[in-house]
Write a protein that holds these residues in place. Structure first.
Motif, PDB file in Angstrom:
ATOM      1  N   HIS A 158      17.708 -33.124 -40.923  1.00  0.00           N
ATOM      2  CA  HIS A 158      16.743 -32.162 -39.962  1.00  0.00           C
ATOM      3  C   HIS A 158      15.468 -32.707 -39.943  1.00  0.00           C
ATOM      4  CE1 HIS A 158      14.217 -28.423 -40.043  1.00  0.00           C
ATOM      5  NE2 HIS A 158      15.501 -27.889 -39.138  1.00  0.00           N
ATOM      6  N   GLU A 159      14.972 -33.187 -41.006  1.00  0.00           N
ATOM      7  CA  GLU A 159      13.879 -33.658 -40.949  1.00  0.00           C
ATOM      8  C   GLU A 159      13.524 -34.985 -40.154  1.00  0.00           C
ATOM      9  OE1 GLU A 159      13.066 -34.878 -45.048  1.00  0.00           O
ATOM     10  OE2 GLU A 159      13.139 -32.588 -45.513  1.00  0.00           O
ATOM     11  N   ARG A 160      14.700 -35.939 -39.949  1.00  0.00           N
ATOM     12  CA  ARG A 160      14.419 -37.041 -39.086  1.00  0.00           C
ATOM     13  C   ARG A 160      14.631 -36.311 -37.490  1.00  0.00           C
ATOM     14  NH1 ARG A 160      17.619 -39.118 -43.019  1.00  0.00           N
ATOM     15  NH2 ARG A 160      19.450 -38.750 -41.797  1.00  0.00           N
ATOM     16  N   ALA A 161      15.465 -35.212 -37.262  1.00  0.00           N
ATOM     17  CA  ALA A 161      15.621 -34.816 -35.934  1.00  0.00           C
ATOM     18  C   ALA A 161      14.419 -33.932 -35.346  1.00  0.00           C
ATOM     19  CB  ALA A 161      16.876 -33.820 -35.903  1.00  0.00           C
ATOM     20  N   CYS A 162      13.656 -33.298 -36.508  1.00  0.00           N
ATOM     21  CA  CYS A 162      12.722 -32.448 -36.016  1.00  0.00           C
ATOM     22  C   CYS A 162      11.405 -32.964 -36.320  1.00  0.00           C
ATOM     23  CB  CYS A 162      12.686 -31.228 -36.889  1.00  0.00           C
ATOM     24  SG  CYS A 162      14.279 -30.149 -36.458  1.00  0.00           S
ATOM     25  N   ALA A 163      11.464 -34.243 -36.578  1.00  0.00           N
ATOM     26  CA  ALA A 163       9.932 -35.111 -37.079  1.00  0.00           C
ATOM     27  C   ALA A 163       8.864 -34.678 -36.186  1.00  0.00           C
ATOM     28  CB  ALA A 163      10.196 -36.674 -37.294  1.00  0.00           C
ATOM     29  N   GLU A 164       9.167 -34.720 -34.810  1.00  0.00           N
ATOM     30  CA  GLU A 164       8.027 -34.571 -33.884  1.00  0.00           C
ATOM     31  C   GLU A 164       7.500 -33.272 -33.562  1.00  0.00           C
ATOM     32  OE1 GLU A 164       8.603 -36.268 -30.078  1.00  0.00           O
ATOM     33  OE2 GLU A 164       9.677 -38.106 -30.949  1.00  0.00           O
ATOM     34  N   ASP A 165       8.186 -32.367 -34.092  1.00  0.00           N
ATOM     35  CA  ASP A 165       7.871 -30.875 -33.916  1.00  0.00           C
ATOM     36  C   ASP A 165       8.315 -30.102 -35.343  1.00  0.00           C
ATOM     37  OD1 ASP A 165       6.602 -28.791 -32.617  1.00  0.00           O
ATOM     38  OD2 ASP A 165       8.065 -28.429 -31.349  1.00  0.00           O
ATOM     39  N   LYS A 166       8.375 -30.566 -36.227  1.00  0.00           N
ATOM     40  CA  LYS A 166       8.583 -29.916 -37.606  1.00  0.00           C
ATOM     41  C   LYS A 166       7.898 -28.624 -37.762  1.00  0.00           C
ATOM     42  CE  LYS A 166       7.940 -31.003 -42.549  1.00  0.00           C
ATOM     43  NZ  LYS A 166       7.535 -31.972 -43.614  1.00  0.00           N
ATOM     44  N   TYR A 167       6.813 -28.560 -37.489  1.00  0.00           N
ATOM     45  CA  TYR A 167       5.973 -27.185 -37.697  1.00  0.00           C
ATOM     46  C   TYR A 167       6.282 -26.133 -36.925  1.00  0.00           C
ATOM     47  CZ  TYR A 167       3.874 -30.638 -40.781  1.00  0.00           C
ATOM     48  OH  TYR A 167       3.548 -31.642 -41.827  1.00  0.00           O
ATOM     49  N   ALA A 168       7.196 -26.395 -36.008  1.00  0.00           N
ATOM     50  CA  ALA A 168       7.471 -25.459 -34.907  1.00  0.00           C
ATOM     51  C   ALA A 168       8.941 -24.914 -35.212  1.00  0.00           C
ATOM     52  CB  ALA A 168       7.553 -25.794 -33.617  1.00  0.00           C
ATOM     53  N   ASP A 169       9.693 -25.597 -36.114  1.00  0.00           N
ATOM     54  CA  ASP A 169      11.036 -25.232 -36.468  1.00  0.00           C
ATOM     55  C   ASP A 169      10.849 -23.724 -37.092  1.00  0.00           C
ATOM     56  OD1 ASP A 169      13.885 -26.170 -37.148  1.00  0.00           O
ATOM     57  OD2 ASP A 169      13.180 -25.119 -39.076  1.00  0.00           O
ATOM     58  N   PRO A 170      11.965 -22.974 -36.351  1.00  0.00           N
ATOM     59  CA  PRO A 170      11.958 -21.393 -36.993  1.00  0.00           C
ATOM     60  C   PRO A 170      12.088 -21.339 -38.508  1.00  0.00           C
ATOM     61  CG  PRO A 170      13.255 -21.728 -35.100  1.00  0.00           C
ATOM     62  CD  PRO A 170      12.921 -23.207 -35.397  1.00  0.00           C
ATOM     63  N   THR A 171      13.096 -21.957 -39.268  1.00  0.00           N
ATOM     64  CA  THR A 171      13.273 -21.803 -40.517  1.00  0.00           C
ATOM     65  C   THR A 171      11.944 -22.318 -41.505  1.00  0.00           C
ATOM     66  OG1 THR A 171      15.540 -22.418 -40.427  1.00  0.00           O
ATOM     67  CG2 THR A 171      14.793 -22.627 -42.507  1.00  0.00           C
ATOM     68  N   TYR A 172      11.363 -23.536 -41.040  1.00  0.00           N
ATOM     69  CA  TYR A 172      10.219 -23.995 -41.747  1.00  0.00           C
ATOM     70  C   TYR A 172       9.031 -23.011 -41.545  1.00  0.00           C
ATOM     71  CZ  TYR A 172       6.123 -26.559 -43.351  1.00  0.00           C
ATOM     72  OH  TYR A 172       5.307 -26.927 -44.084  1.00  0.00           O
ATOM     73  N   LEU A 173       8.809 -22.240 -40.320  1.00  0.00           N
ATOM     74  CA  LEU A 173       7.793 -21.377 -40.008  1.00  0.00           C
ATOM     75  C   LEU A 173       7.906 -20.079 -40.822  1.00  0.00           C
ATOM     76  CD1 LEU A 173       7.663 -21.337 -36.276  1.00  0.00           C
ATOM     77  CD2 LEU A 173       5.690 -22.001 -37.694  1.00  0.00           C
ATOM     78  N   ARG A 174       9.046 -19.701 -41.078  1.00  0.00           N
ATOM     79  CA  ARG A 174       9.588 -18.473 -41.962  1.00  0.00           C
ATOM     80  C   ARG A 174       9.153 -18.952 -43.310  1.00  0.00           C
ATOM     81  NH1 ARG A 174      14.721 -18.136 -41.726  1.00  0.00           N
ATOM     82  NH2 ARG A 174      14.858 -17.006 -39.675  1.00  0.00           N
ATOM     83  N   TRP A 175       9.640 -19.966 -43.878  1.00  0.00           N
ATOM     84  CA  TRP A 175       9.130 -20.518 -45.258  1.00  0.00           C
ATOM     85  C   TRP A 175       7.824 -20.598 -45.381  1.00  0.00           C
ATOM     86  CZ3 TRP A 175      13.303 -25.017 -45.630  1.00  0.00           C
ATOM     87  CH2 TRP A 175      14.675 -24.271 -45.813  1.00  0.00           C
ATOM     88  N   HIS A 176       6.969 -21.079 -44.359  1.00  0.00           N
ATOM     89  CA  HIS A 176       5.709 -21.487 -44.558  1.00  0.00           C
ATOM     90  C   HIS A 176       4.867 -20.177 -44.541  1.00  0.00           C
ATOM     91  CE1 HIS A 176       1.638 -22.368 -42.963  1.00  0.00           C
ATOM     92  NE2 HIS A 176       1.756 -23.399 -43.852  1.00  0.00           N
ATOM     93  N   THR A 177       5.388 -19.177 -43.866  1.00  0.00           N
ATOM     94  CA  THR A 177       4.596 -17.782 -43.379  1.00  0.00           C
ATOM     95  C   THR A 177       4.922 -17.006 -44.865  1.00  0.00           C
ATOM     96  OG1 THR A 177       4.924 -17.717 -41.083  1.00  0.00           O
ATOM     97  CG2 THR A 177       4.705 -15.474 -42.337  1.00  0.00           C
ATOM     98  N   HIS A 178       5.833 -17.391 -45.548  1.00  0.00           N
ATOM     99  CA  HIS A 178       6.091 -16.486 -46.729  1.00  0.00           C
ATOM    100  C   HIS A 178       5.296 -17.070 -47.959  1.00  0.00           C
ATOM    101  CE1 HIS A 178       8.161 -14.110 -49.882  1.00  0.00           C
ATOM    102  NE2 HIS A 178       8.463 -15.089 -50.236  1.00  0.00           N
TER     103      HIS A 178
END
Length: 173
Positions: A102-122
């Motif tokens: 997931h990290e390799r595939a989303c490397a260019e836009d990691k901070y826009a990933d919906p799951t990451y955003l949910r975790w980051h917000t929390h």
């Protein structure tokens, strides 16, 4: 969702998991072949490899999302943060290959990933509640960076859990 669409979705996600577990490459062609569906079916449903990994991670993270929703706001923010991070470490440990892919595939836009955003917000909200004088958004990124798939593999879940708790304790002290 139609039953055949549901069946195809489950077969596709299961195929991704099996390919990851076997250490094989995950391409739309390989996933379609392993799932017994056409490449067009995979593409229409997920759009890309990134979409496949995002969907699978979101599915694996449902329990964590439920935990966030059910948290007792009466508990101190630090305790809620520790509980969340422990559960995230367990999730990462059970899904190391998925986290790394997931990290390799989303490397260019990691901070826009919906799951990451949910975790980051929390995590941001919990740190801000515990320490309103700190840059909670930055600190949340710092804590979540500890869940890098290769780092999880290198450290192991027990050491990761212990170290992330120590980090979170220091940041919220």
């Amino acid at each position: 969702m139609r039953s055949d669409a549901t069946r195809n979705r489950e077969a596709i996600l299961r195929a991704v998991e099996e390919l990851l577990a076997a250490g094989e490459s995950v391409s739309l062609d390989r996933v379609a072949e392993a799932a017994g569906v056409g490449k067009g079916t995979v593409f229409r449903r997920f759009g890309s490899r990134t979409g496949l990994f995002q969907e699978l991670l979101a599915e694996r993270a449902e329990r964590l999302a439920a935990r966030i929703a059910a948290e007792d706001p009466a508990l101190p923010a630090r305790e809620r943060l520790f509980g969340f991070l422990d559960e995230l470490a367990d999730l990462a440990g059970r899904n190391i290959a998925l986290f790394a892919a997931h990290e390799r595939a989303c490397a260019e836009d990691k901070y826009a990933d919906p799951t990451y955003l949910r975790w980051h917000t929390h995590v941001t909200a919990l740190i801000a509640e515990a320490r309103p004088d700190r840059d909670a958004g930055f600190l949340a990124h710092t804590v979540l960076a500890s869940f890098d798939g290769e780092l999880v593999r290198h450290l192991g879940v027990d050491r990761l859990k212990r170290s992330v708790r120590e980090l979170a304790a220091a940041l919220t002290a």
